[in-house]
Design an enzyme around this catalytic site. Structure first.
Site, PDB file in Angstrom:
ATOM      1  CE  LYS A  32      -2.391   1.744   3.688  1.00 28.51           C
ATOM      2  NZ  LYS A  32      -2.247   3.213   3.739  1.00 28.51           N
ATOM      3  CG  ASP A  59      -4.769   4.635   1.285  1.00 27.49           C
ATOM      4  OD1 ASP A  59      -5.910   5.053   1.027  1.00 27.49           O
ATOM      5  OD2 ASP A  59      -4.332   4.529   2.446  1.00 27.49           O
ATOM      6  CE  LYS A  61      -7.833   6.917   3.485  1.00 22.70           C
ATOM      7  NZ  LYS A  61      -6.367   6.721   3.509  1.00 22.70           N
ATOM      8  CG  ASP A  64     -12.285  17.448  -6.909  1.00 23.13           C
ATOM      9  OD1 ASP A  64     -13.242  18.195  -7.205  1.00 23.13           O
ATOM     10  OD2 ASP A  64     -11.124  17.861  -6.796  1.00 23.13           O
ATOM     11  CB  THR A 119     -11.228   4.062  11.845  1.00 19.68           C
ATOM     12  OG1 THR A 119      -9.965   4.254  11.226  1.00 19.68           O
ATOM     13  CG2 THR A 119     -11.919   2.860  11.251  1.00 19.68           C
ATOM     14  NE  ARG A 211       2.196   1.903  13.007  1.00 17.55           N
ATOM     15  CZ  ARG A 211       1.368   2.660  13.721  1.00 17.55           C
ATOM     16  NH1 ARG A 211       1.859   3.537  14.573  1.00 17.55           N
ATOM     17  NH2 ARG A 211       0.064   2.532  13.570  1.00 17.55           N
TER      18      ARG A 211
HETATM   19  O1  C5P Z   1       1.166   0.432  10.983  1.00 20.81           O
HETATM   20  P1  C5P Z   1      -0.270   0.026  10.901  1.00 20.81           P
HETATM   21  O2  C5P Z   1      -0.468  -1.471  10.766  1.00 20.81           O
HETATM   22  O3  C5P Z   1      -1.125   0.623  12.001  1.00 20.81           O
HETATM   23  O4  C5P Z   1      -0.744   0.649   9.511  1.00 20.81           O
HETATM   24  C1  C5P Z   1      -2.071   0.621   9.090  1.00 20.81           C
HETATM   25  C2  C5P Z   1      -2.207   1.348   7.787  1.00 20.81           C
HETATM   26  O5  C5P Z   1      -3.605   1.400   7.440  1.00 20.81           O
HETATM   27  C3  C5P Z   1      -1.725   2.794   7.796  1.00 20.81           C
HETATM   28  O6  C5P Z   1      -1.229   3.107   6.494  1.00 20.81           O
HETATM   29  C4  C5P Z   1      -2.969   3.575   8.103  1.00 20.81           C
HETATM   30  O7  C5P Z   1      -2.926   4.880   7.604  1.00 20.81           O
HETATM   31  C5  C5P Z   1      -4.025   2.757   7.360  1.00 20.81           C
HETATM   32  N1  C5P Z   1      -5.393   2.907   7.868  1.00 20.81           N
HETATM   33  C6  C5P Z   1      -5.737   2.632   9.176  1.00 20.81           C
HETATM   34  N2  C5P Z   1      -7.041   2.789   9.585  1.00 20.81           N
HETATM   35  C7  C5P Z   1      -7.971   3.196   8.707  1.00 20.81           C
HETATM   36  C8  C5P Z   1      -7.645   3.455   7.393  1.00 20.81           C
HETATM   37  C9  C5P Z   1      -6.318   3.307   6.992  1.00 20.81           C
HETATM   38  O8  C5P Z   1      -4.902   2.241   9.979  1.00 20.81           O
HETATM   39  N3  C5P Z   1      -9.216   3.296   9.096  1.00 20.81           N
END
Ligand code: C5P
Length: 233
Positions: A32, A59, A61, A64, A119, A211
């Site tokens: 992603k 990603d 999003k 417009d 979220t 992460r």
């Molecule tokens: O590091 P981590 O596993 O928390 O990364 C989750 C990824 O998913 C990040 O790129 C974050 O911006 C994205 N994301 C999220 N929650 C959402 C939408 C996207 O954690 N509701």
């Protein structure tokens, strides 16, 4: 139906991405790429990743007027990404325009999914800032229904919502779910989390994991653990 682990490549430069990818050998990954990396490095980063044979969920999003989204989407389709997204709040007409823009002359197109409510938006903020009075789960399901009506392939949602989205929109409608953590891992700033195997049981189609893989001491081992738990292999 294809199920996969998507690695959130939340790096800020091409060098960091290449360093990360060089740790892997044979694996064909699904990555992603978000706004930070795309705005820093431009389309070249997409070409570089694709050249190595990996898949990309871009990603960005989009949100417009329909005509602008349609034209922007045809540019993204030419980048040969595998999945991209829009805000369902842009309306059914905007989502339909996005599909038109993404569809190539041979009829093929990348997968297109919608963000329902972020979220990070609480029911209270939805009510106070956006003047949306309905319960948040109703809004999420309604936006998912709009995405389906417009012909999109699925939505980004919490793993906790994936089962309900499938109940409302059908099993074929894709759920792409972030907020995944190993049972013995650090939660970071995520609040409502699930393990990869719980996400599988609840019916997530794609999990987005950042992460727990990119920040692991051994990212390759963490990736394989995640795939094994999610795909049950
Ligand atoms: O590091 P981590 O596993 O928390 O990364 C989750 C990824 O998913 C990040 O790129 C974050 O911006 C994205 N994301 C999220 N929650 C959402 C939408 C996207 O954690 N509701």
């Amino acid at each position: 139906m294809a199920k996969d682990v998507i690695i959130a490549c939340d790096f800020s430069s091409k060098e960091e991405v290449i360093d990360f990818l060089n740790k892997f050998s044979e694996e064909k990954l699904y990555l992603k790429v978000g706004m930070e990396l795309f705005y820093a490095e431009g389309p070249e980063i997409i070409r570089e990743i694709k050249k190595r044979g990996h898949k990309i969920f871009l990603d960005l999003k989009l949100h417009d007027i329909p005509n602008t989204v349609k034209k922007a989407m045809s540019v993204l389709a030419n980048l040969d990404v595998d999945m991209c997204n829009v805000h369902a709040a842009g309306t059914v007409a905007m989502m339909e325009a996005a599909i038109q823009g993404l569809t190539k002359t041979d009829g093929s197109r990348p997968l297109l999914i919608a963000v329902t409510q972020l979220t990070s938006t609480s029911e209270e903020r939805m009510k106070e800032d956006l003047l949306i009075d309905k319960p948040i789960d109703k809004v999420v399901m309604h936006y998912a229904g709009n995405a389906k009506k417009a012909g999109l392939d699925g939505v980004v949602c919490s793993p906790l919502e994936a089962g309900k989205v499938h109940d409302v929109c059908g099993q074929e409608f894709l759920t792409v779910t972030p907020g995944v953590r190993f049972a013995d891992g650090d939660m970071g700033d995520q609040v409502r989390v699930m393990t990869p195997s719980q996400a599988r049981k609840i019916g997530s189609d794609y999990i987005v994991v950042g992460r727990p893989i990119t920040g692991a001491e051994d990212p390759v081992a963490a990736y394989h653990r995640c795939v094994k738990e999610f795909l049950g292999m």
